[in-house]
Design a protein around this motif. Structure first.
Motif, PDB file in Angstrom:
ATOM      1  N   THR A   1       0.835  -1.197   0.000  1.00 48.69           N
ATOM      2  CA  THR A   1       0.000   0.000   0.000  1.00 48.69           C
ATOM      3  C   THR A   1       0.870   1.248   0.000  1.00 48.69           C
ATOM      4  OG1 THR A   1      -1.980   0.982   0.994  1.00 48.69           O
ATOM      5  CG2 THR A   1      -0.261   0.267   2.514  1.00 48.69           C
ATOM      6  N   THR A   2       0.247   2.388  -0.240  1.00 49.36           N
ATOM      7  CA  THR A   2       0.925   3.675  -0.231  1.00 49.36           C
ATOM      8  C   THR A   2       0.277   4.558   0.822  1.00 49.36           C
ATOM      9  OG1 THR A   2       1.433   3.495  -2.586  1.00 49.36           O
ATOM     10  CG2 THR A   2       1.503   5.711  -1.623  1.00 49.36           C
ATOM     11  N   ILE A   3       1.119   5.246   1.606  1.00 46.04           N
ATOM     12  CA  ILE A   3       0.631   6.169   2.626  1.00 46.04           C
ATOM     13  C   ILE A   3       1.378   7.492   2.501  1.00 46.04           C
ATOM     14  CG2 ILE A   3      -0.013   4.324   4.228  1.00 46.04           C
ATOM     15  CD1 ILE A   3       2.519   5.009   5.867  1.00 46.04           C
ATOM     16  N   SER A   4       0.851   8.507   3.150  1.00 46.97           N
ATOM     17  CA  SER A   4       1.515   9.817   3.202  1.00 46.97           C
ATOM     18  C   SER A   4       2.579   9.809   4.290  1.00 46.97           C
ATOM     19  CB  SER A   4       0.491  10.903   3.527  1.00 46.97           C
ATOM     20  OG  SER A   4      -0.506  10.945   2.544  1.00 46.97           O
ATOM     21  N   LYS A   5       3.539  10.725   4.191  1.00 52.75           N
ATOM     22  CA  LYS A   5       4.553  10.881   5.242  1.00 52.75           C
ATOM     23  C   LYS A   5       3.846  11.037   6.579  1.00 52.75           C
ATOM     24  CE  LYS A   5       7.937  13.411   2.464  1.00 52.75           C
ATOM     25  NZ  LYS A   5       8.666  14.679   2.366  1.00 52.75           N
TER      26      LYS A   5
ATOM     27  N   GLY B   1       4.064   6.121   9.510  1.00 54.86           N
ATOM     28  CA  GLY B   1       4.925   6.143   8.336  1.00 54.86           C
ATOM     29  C   GLY B   1       6.119   7.058   8.533  1.00 54.86           C
ATOM     30  N   SER B   2       7.162   6.762   7.842  1.00 52.44           N
ATOM     31  CA  SER B   2       8.388   7.548   7.906  1.00 52.44           C
ATOM     32  C   SER B   2       8.138   8.990   7.445  1.00 52.44           C
ATOM     33  CB  SER B   2       9.435   6.901   6.999  1.00 52.44           C
ATOM     34  OG  SER B   2      10.606   7.683   6.930  1.00 52.44           O
ATOM     35  N   SER B   3       9.021   9.869   7.869  1.00 52.07           N
ATOM     36  CA  SER B   3       8.981  11.241   7.360  1.00 52.07           C
ATOM     37  C   SER B   3       9.759  11.350   6.048  1.00 52.07           C
ATOM     38  CB  SER B   3       9.560  12.207   8.401  1.00 52.07           C
ATOM     39  OG  SER B   3      10.917  11.884   8.656  1.00 52.07           O
TER      40      SER B   3
ATOM     41  N   ASN C   1      10.300   3.280  -0.221  1.00 47.90           N
ATOM     42  CA  ASN C   1       9.654   1.980  -0.040  1.00 47.90           C
ATOM     43  C   ASN C   1      10.243   1.303   1.187  1.00 47.90           C
ATOM     44  OD1 ASN C   1       8.074   2.177  -2.416  1.00 47.90           O
ATOM     45  ND2 ASN C   1       9.838   1.563  -3.624  1.00 47.90           N
ATOM     46  N   TYR C   2       9.380   0.767   2.027  1.00 47.29           N
ATOM     47  CA  TYR C   2       9.787   0.105   3.263  1.00 47.29           C
ATOM     48  C   TYR C   2       9.158  -1.278   3.295  1.00 47.29           C
ATOM     49  CZ  TYR C   2      11.128   4.833   4.456  1.00 47.29           C
ATOM     50  OH  TYR C   2      11.693   6.087   4.434  1.00 47.29           O
ATOM     51  N   THR C   3       9.990  -2.307   3.501  1.00 44.56           N
ATOM     52  CA  THR C   3       9.503  -3.682   3.537  1.00 44.56           C
ATOM     53  C   THR C   3       9.300  -4.123   4.976  1.00 44.56           C
ATOM     54  OG1 THR C   3      10.653  -4.206   1.481  1.00 44.56           O
ATOM     55  CG2 THR C   3       9.992  -6.066   2.867  1.00 44.56           C
ATOM     56  N   PHE C   4       8.075  -4.538   5.272  1.00 41.69           N
ATOM     57  CA  PHE C   4       7.740  -5.063   6.592  1.00 41.69           C
ATOM     58  C   PHE C   4       7.556  -6.567   6.458  1.00 41.69           C
ATOM     59  CE2 PHE C   4       6.719  -0.661   6.916  1.00 41.69           C
ATOM     60  CZ  PHE C   4       7.028  -0.325   8.220  1.00 41.69           C
ATOM     61  N   SER C   5       8.249  -7.313   7.305  1.00 39.53           N
ATOM     62  CA  SER C   5       8.167  -8.770   7.302  1.00 39.53           C
ATOM     63  C   SER C   5       7.615  -9.238   8.637  1.00 39.53           C
ATOM     64  CB  SER C   5       9.542  -9.396   7.071  1.00 39.53           C
ATOM     65  OG  SER C   5      10.065  -8.980   5.829  1.00 39.53           O
TER      66      SER C   5
ATOM     67  N   ILE D   1       5.447  -0.954   2.009  1.00 32.54           N
ATOM     68  CA  ILE D   1       4.721   0.287   2.245  1.00 32.54           C
ATOM     69  C   ILE D   1       5.489   1.379   1.536  1.00 32.54           C
ATOM     70  CG2 ILE D   1       3.856   1.916   3.966  1.00 32.54           C
ATOM     71  CD1 ILE D   1       2.550  -0.892   4.043  1.00 32.54           C
ATOM     72  N   THR D   2       4.829   2.075   0.633  1.00 33.73           N
ATOM     73  CA  THR D   2       5.435   3.208  -0.063  1.00 33.73           C
ATOM     74  C   THR D   2       4.982   4.482   0.633  1.00 33.73           C
ATOM     75  OG1 THR D   2       5.439   2.005  -2.149  1.00 33.73           O
ATOM     76  CG2 THR D   2       5.633   4.401  -2.275  1.00 33.73           C
ATOM     77  N   VAL D   3       5.942   5.284   1.048  1.00 30.68           N
ATOM     78  CA  VAL D   3       5.653   6.572   1.686  1.00 30.68           C
ATOM     79  C   VAL D   3       5.892   7.656   0.651  1.00 30.68           C
ATOM     80  CG1 VAL D   3       6.266   8.153   3.542  1.00 30.68           C
ATOM     81  CG2 VAL D   3       6.315   5.682   3.958  1.00 30.68           C
TER      82      VAL D   3
END
Length: 89
Positions: free
Chosen positions: A5-9, A59-61, A65-69, A86-88
């Motif tokens: 998914t994609t989220i905002s900062k 989400g990161s500032s 792309n961040y991979t959560f396992s 997760i795409t920020v």
């Protein structure tokens, strides 16, 4: 959440999971971001048969792309895992 998914900062994302034992009891569960354990993980204090839980993460500032396992280990050392990106923006 069930997939990438994609989220905002700074946006919140909820992860929810259910891990069920196979032939052997569950022994631990961990959540990693880009290969590093998140605070509070791994968790070895989980039920032996079924482990249900969830967490909210901010989400990161930084965009990217961040991979959560999500990994569960049983008493025989067998590992089951799922990952999402997760795409920020």
């Amino acid at each position: 959440m069930t997939g990438n998914t994609t989220i905002s900062k700074g946006g919140l994302v909820k992860f929810k999971w259910e891990a069920s034992k196979g032939k052997s009891d569950l022994s631990s569960f961990t959540v990693l971001m880009d290969g590093s354990d998140l605070p509070g993980f791994p968790n070895a204090n989980i039920p032996a048969d079924v482990y249900l839980d969830s967490i909210y993460l901010e989400g990161s500032s930084q965009t990217g792309n961040y991979t959560f396992s999500f990994q569960v280990t049983d008493a025989d050392g067998k590992l089951g895992d799922r990952s999402v990106v997760i795409t920020v923006e």
